[in-house]
Design a protein around this motif. Structure first.
Motif, PDB file in Angstrom:
ATOM      1  N   GLU A 137     -10.719  20.285  95.202  1.00  0.00           N
ATOM      2  CA  GLU A 137     -12.141  20.751  95.846  1.00  0.00           C
ATOM      3  C   GLU A 137     -12.304  20.048  97.244  1.00  0.00           C
ATOM      4  N   ILE A 138     -12.444  20.988  98.069  1.00  0.00           N
ATOM      5  CA  ILE A 138     -12.277  20.386  99.539  1.00  0.00           C
ATOM      6  C   ILE A 138     -13.794  20.300 100.187  1.00  0.00           C
ATOM      7  N   GLY A 139     -13.847  19.130 100.855  1.00  0.00           N
ATOM      8  CA  GLY A 139     -15.523  19.019 101.278  1.00  0.00           C
ATOM      9  C   GLY A 139     -15.066  19.535 102.776  1.00  0.00           C
ATOM     10  N   ILE A 162      -9.101  31.224 102.204  1.00  0.00           N
ATOM     11  CA  ILE A 162      -9.656  30.068 101.360  1.00  0.00           C
ATOM     12  C   ILE A 162     -10.916  30.823 100.470  1.00  0.00           C
ATOM     13  N   GLN A 163     -11.409  30.064  99.577  1.00  0.00           N
ATOM     14  CA  GLN A 163     -12.689  30.417  98.862  1.00  0.00           C
ATOM     15  C   GLN A 163     -13.643  29.405  98.850  1.00  0.00           C
ATOM     16  N   VAL A 164     -14.715  29.850  99.265  1.00  0.00           N
ATOM     17  CA  VAL A 164     -15.964  29.038  99.385  1.00  0.00           C
ATOM     18  C   VAL A 164     -16.553  28.890  98.135  1.00  0.00           C
ATOM     19  N   SER A 187     -18.128  23.439 100.195  1.00  0.00           N
ATOM     20  CA  SER A 187     -16.912  23.181  99.552  1.00  0.00           C
ATOM     21  C   SER A 187     -16.140  24.267  99.423  1.00  0.00           C
ATOM     22  N   CYS A 188     -14.883  24.286  99.381  1.00  0.00           N
ATOM     23  CA  CYS A 188     -13.879  25.210  99.351  1.00  0.00           C
ATOM     24  C   CYS A 188     -12.581  24.788  98.742  1.00  0.00           C
ATOM     25  N   ARG A 189     -11.806  25.912  98.128  1.00  0.00           N
ATOM     26  CA  ARG A 189     -10.600  25.621  97.573  1.00  0.00           C
ATOM     27  C   ARG A 189      -9.474  26.682  98.147  1.00  0.00           C
ATOM     28  N   ILE A 190      -8.227  26.548  97.875  1.00  0.00           N
ATOM     29  CA  ILE A 190      -7.059  27.104  98.230  1.00  0.00           C
ATOM     30  C   ILE A 190      -6.507  27.562  96.958  1.00  0.00           C
ATOM     31  N   HIS A 191      -6.449  28.870  96.952  1.00  0.00           N
ATOM     32  CA  HIS A 191      -5.475  29.625  95.907  1.00  0.00           C
ATOM     33  C   HIS A 191      -4.023  29.079  95.725  1.00  0.00           C
TER      34      HIS A 191
END
Length: 957
Positions: free
Chosen positions: A446-448, A487-489, A500-504
């Protein structure tokens, strides 16, 4: 990547020639030649990089040469600066002057000339390749019909209606969902049943299982639930801790502190004992990669005869079948979307559910046919097409033709990678660099977004834009990457700013591959790793419990290192062996991020010799104090000391004239932001840090500090604690100077848990002007306001904050004569209101025509509140209401039936009468009819063990 680093080097060379050219002597002509040749190559390189994926190997090698030459030129420039940093100087210009003044000996000047001559020869050779390839491959600096990848302003003009489609909105999922729900609810109630969902990455396994897990019937049937992400490189011990926390939180029980010191065996026993007593459970293990994990975890899952269920998702069939060995177990094989569902998803993403224009239908169907029903591929290519002009069919034809060659592979995964690579290739150069940088993060991390944007900025990946801060531009980059579905917020702040966001997984695989080829970053976990180049420029440490002695530092030097980043906390052995070596030899470091290193209790002295350091993040470390040596870091732009033991900064901090972001605070209660934070004691002349854009949070218990704040006219974010009542007027006077301020947090002196001293903020020179013709300029840019402390009156100026998007009032204890809604009623952009202990009246009335854009309403601990009324025509945009601990409220808000856009209603009340009435309602009751239109309703009951949730209906949030 090559364009980004080349642009940075050109900027440094231009400064050298413009400001310090006279000191170069006979070398000036050589440096000018280097600059000019690199400048000529940059335009060609912008286009060449867009073709790098399928370019001739010779062109790919040329791009690599440019990239490495740019890095080496930067090395030479930075090495000079670092070597002479001990001389008094101000910034890069002063440093260069000292450098050349110090090279007095023939030997010294000869060494400088030798390095520059070597670089000149390399650049000249590379430049010849530029001209040769420009003719041979037909790559020019202007390509007719080229994609917007070469347009640096593309991100500013993306279509608002192409914002990403959430995973929860994927189509074609209802039928498989019902099938899986039936599998969970059916079968032998006395046996543990395992359901595995298997399929390739990108099919939507996680999305499907989440919807099943959140199904109302499933929730009712299984009171104990948990959802655990495993991933390919999971830390089994941390996974067990996460599972333990989820299980305890689900039943509102305190999480045992002892789990932090438990071994894996003890944790498994802890989980097993808990589940043995808890009742019927349903647990999901998402993204399982090997059978060893299942063999290890199943020991912790008791077969207690309650009809428990376990779900797995995996890409591997052997894992799915190995976990389903009993007769009642079930393996569900996911299949791609049908063409009809693919078409629906495609149109939802690009045309917002409307039909595809007739002149694009053939191209759209051709593209969808190549995606073969894979949701991730459809979303990625839709994100690309959403940026194209719908009136120009030729642009869609170009995409379809490119896909034709890209997707002719032997395996579906390869085809998806080609689709994702196409989206990558269409990115502007600066976004390519930013996307590749995400390779620093582990799988499923989980990317801040705040941290990421600040890292991008420090790495000089973010380009300047007129009337925008670099932080604003960085967040726009994030939005653009989300818009392209790269990316997905996962969570947003006010105004839709990504939090925060994530990468598939598949996107991460693509960027990891490209990152390795371009030597963007080296990643280690503390075990021996062969890096692609001996010149490591960015080193990232991922957490690992492996206690093996660190080995990389024995084989690689860090003389070229620019960035050292710890993601999560490092293994103590890795920290002990690796960090000292990095700090000793990495004197060119510009980025140092040690966030979360609890074992770091004092700042190593070597850090204060890192003259080029721009970014220093010590958030969550064990640091207790800051030495005077901090003043040596003259180039520092970002300093984060939050969640440490630091309570005071030395006078030497004022020497950091480039400092833009200073964060030094600690939350009073990490689990509840309503209780505010503790700030730091600042030097009396803090106002001398003129470049500050964010200051959070400062202890304002001294009047001189309150006055100094008014000198920081560049501030965008300000957090103040311990404000005294008598300093309110001085603070308002200071705030009047902060015309760019967007986020303001103020708390008064805290007496105990929910009692604060009074703060008086009813001051300003425009207070008595009632003329509508008078322009109101006080805090004109403010978007977010948080006030924590007692208020005798609402600050009068709040009613004039036309840009305000969110307001929080905590522990204000306003009297019943001071209705806080009156000041907020007509604010045109207000989207979120949060009151916690803020009002002593018995009722709140939202009047017709007010709060037109309010989307979320949160009320907590308003002890005397008995009723709420929403007049018809009020709150037309409201989507979510949360009411927490309102002991005297016995009825639903009057007028709630008028809120046609309301999506969520959450009631965590102390009134058992109201909650019981709701639970016991039948479909024909009056209260049921008033809330029947709301998709999701959650009711909380307070017990000795905490809040117990009961869902009337709706999904889990």
């Amino acid at each position: 990547m090559a364009v980004t680093i080349l642009s940075s080097v050109l900027n440094q060379l231009s400064i050298l020639l413009l400001e310090e050219g006279q000191l170069l002597g006979g070398l000036r002509q050589e440096v000018e030649l280097i600059r000019d040749e690199l400048g000529h190559m940059r335009a060609f390189l912008r286009v060449a990089e867009t073709k790098e994926e399928d370019a001739d190997p010779r062109l790919q090698e040329w791009i690599k040469q440019v990239r490495e030459a740019a890095y080496d030129i930067e090395d030479v420039l930075d090495e000079f600066v670092a070597r002479f940093a001990r001389h008094p100087a101000t910034g890069f210009h002063g440093s260069v002057r000292r450098i050349f003044n110090s090279i007095k000996t023939l030997r010294g000047r000869h060494k400088v000339a030798e390095q520059i001559q070597s670089i000149k020869a390399r650049v000249k050779n590379i430049s010849e390749g530029h001209r040769r390839y420009q003719l041979e491959f037909g790559v020019t600096t202007r390509v007719s019909g080229s994609p917007p990848a070469v347009n640096n302003t593309t991100w500013r003009h993306s279509r608002d209606d192409a914002i990403l489609v959430e995973e929860a909105e994927l189509v074609g999922i209802d039928k498989p969902k019902q099938q899986l729900v039936s599998q969970l609810l059916g079968g032998d109630e006395s046996q543990l049943k395992v359901v595995s969902v298997v399929g390739m990455g990108g099919l939507g396994k996680t999305t499907l299982v989440k919807k099943v897990h959140e199904d109302l019937d499933v929730r009712r049937h299984f009171p104990v639930r948990a959802f655990v992400t495993v991933s390919q490189t999971c830390n089994f011990q941390e996974l067990l801790k996460d599972l333990t926390r989820q299980l305890h939180n689900e039943l509102k029980k305190a999480v045992p502190e002892s789990i932090e010191a438990m071994t894996a065996i003890q944790l498994k026993q802890c989980v097993k004992d808990f589940l043995q007593q808890a009742g019927r459970y349903a647990i999901v293990f998402d993204d399982v990669w090997d059978t060893e994990f299942w063999n290890a975890i199943r020991i912790a899952l008791p077969k207690n005869g309650y009809g428990n269920r376990v779900m797995l998702t995996t890409r591997k069939a052997d894992v799915a079948f190995a976990s389903c060995t009993q007769s009642q177990d079930y393996v569900f094989k996911m299949v791609p979307l049908s063409f009809e569902d693919s078409w629906t998803l495609f149109c939802n993403k690009i045309f917002k559910g409307n039909g595809c224009p007739a002149h694009l239908i053939d191209f759209a169907k051709g593209i969808l046919g190549k995606c073969e029903g894979l949701p991730l591929a459809i979303l990625a290519i839709s994100g690309l097409l959403a940026l194209k002009d719908l009136n120009i069919a030729e642009e869609w034809k170009m995409v379809r033709c490119s896909l034709g060659g890209e997707l002719e592979g032997s395996g579906m995964l390869d085809k998806v990678r080609k689709v994702l690579s196409l989206s990558y290739n269409d990115l502007p150069c600066h976004l390519k660099t930013c996307l590749l940088y995400l390779s620093i993060y582990p799988e499923d991390f989980e990317i801040g977004c705040h941290r990421l944007v600040q890292l991008w900025t420090a790495e000089r990946y973010v380009e300047k834009r007129e009337e925008m801060t670099l932080e604003d531009v960085g967040y726009n980059y994030l939005k653009e990457l989300a818009n392209r579905s790269l990316i997905q917020v996962s969570e947003s702040f006010y105004e839709g700013i990504p939090y925060s966001c994530r990468i598939h997984d598949l996107v991460r695989e693509v960027i990891l591959s490209k990152s390795r080829k371009q030597n963007t970053v080296a990643i280690t976990t503390g075990q021996y790793t062969r890096w692609p180049s001996s010149k490591v420029r960015r080193l990232v440490v991922h957490n690992s419990n492996n206690t093996q002695q660190h080995q990389e530092s024995q084989y690689y030097c860090f003389d070229h290192l620019r960035s050292f980043i710890a993601i999560e906390s490092m293994n103590p052995l890795v920290s002990k062996n690796l960090l000292p070596k990095v700090l000793r030899s990495g004197r060119l470091l510009k980025v140092l991020d040690l966030r979360g290193e609890k074992t770091l209790e004092e700042i190593p002295n070597e850090i204060f010799h890192l003259y080029r350091l721009r970014y220093l993040n010590l958030y969550g470390t064990g640091i207790k104090s800051i030495p005077k040596s901090i003043g040596k870091l003259r180039n520092l732009e970002y300093l984060n000391l939050s969640d440490t033991q630091v309570r005071e900064l030395p006078m030497e901090i004022l020497k950091l004239q480039k400092l833009q972001h200073l964060r030094v605070f600690k939350l009073v209660d990490p689990l509840d932001h309503n209780y505010g934070f503790r700030g730091f004691m600042a030097p009396s002349k803090l106002g001398g840090l003129f470049a500050l854009q964010s200051l959070f949070g400062i202890d304002a218990s001294e009047s001189i500090i309150v006055k100094e704040i008014g000198k920081l006219t560049e501030l965008r974010e300000l957090g103040i604690s311990n404000l005294r009542r008598e300093d309110g007027k001085e603070l308002c006077s200071s705030l009047a100077n902060l015309t760019s301020l967007r986020e303001l947090t103020i708390s008064s002196i805290r007496k105990d848990d929910d009692d604060y001293e009074v703060m008086n903020l009813n001051h300003h020179h425009q207070q008595h002007s009632n003329s509508s013709s008078v322009s109101f300029s006080f805090l004109v840019s403010l978007r977010m306001l948080v006030l924590s402390g007692r208020l005798e009156k609402m600050p009068w100026w709040i009613a004039h904050l036309q840009s305000l998007v969110r307001v929080d009032l905590n522990w204000s204890s306003l009297s019943d004569e001071e209705d806080p809604l009156e000041s907020l009623h007509h604010l045109p952009n207000l989207g979120a209101v949060q009151f916690c202990g803020s009002y002593q009246g018995e009722g709140l009335c939202f009047k017709a025509g007010g709060f037109l854009r309010l989307k979320t309403l949160y009320l907590k601990k308003i002890d005397k509140l008995r009723w709420m009324k929403m007049e018809e025509g009020a709150l037309p945009s409201l989507q979510e209401i949360t009411l927490v601990e309102l002991p005297l409220m016995h009825e639903l808000p009057w007028g709630i039936e008028h809120l046609s856009h309301l999506q969520k209603l959450r009631l965590y009340l102390l009134s058992s009468q109201m909650t019981r009435n709701l639970v016991d309602q039948n479909e024909e009751s009056e209260d049921y009819a008033r809330i029947a239109h709301i998709p999701e309703i959650v009711i909380g009951f307070l017990s000795n063990e905490g809040w117990n949730e009961h869902r009337l209906w709706g999904k889990n949030m």
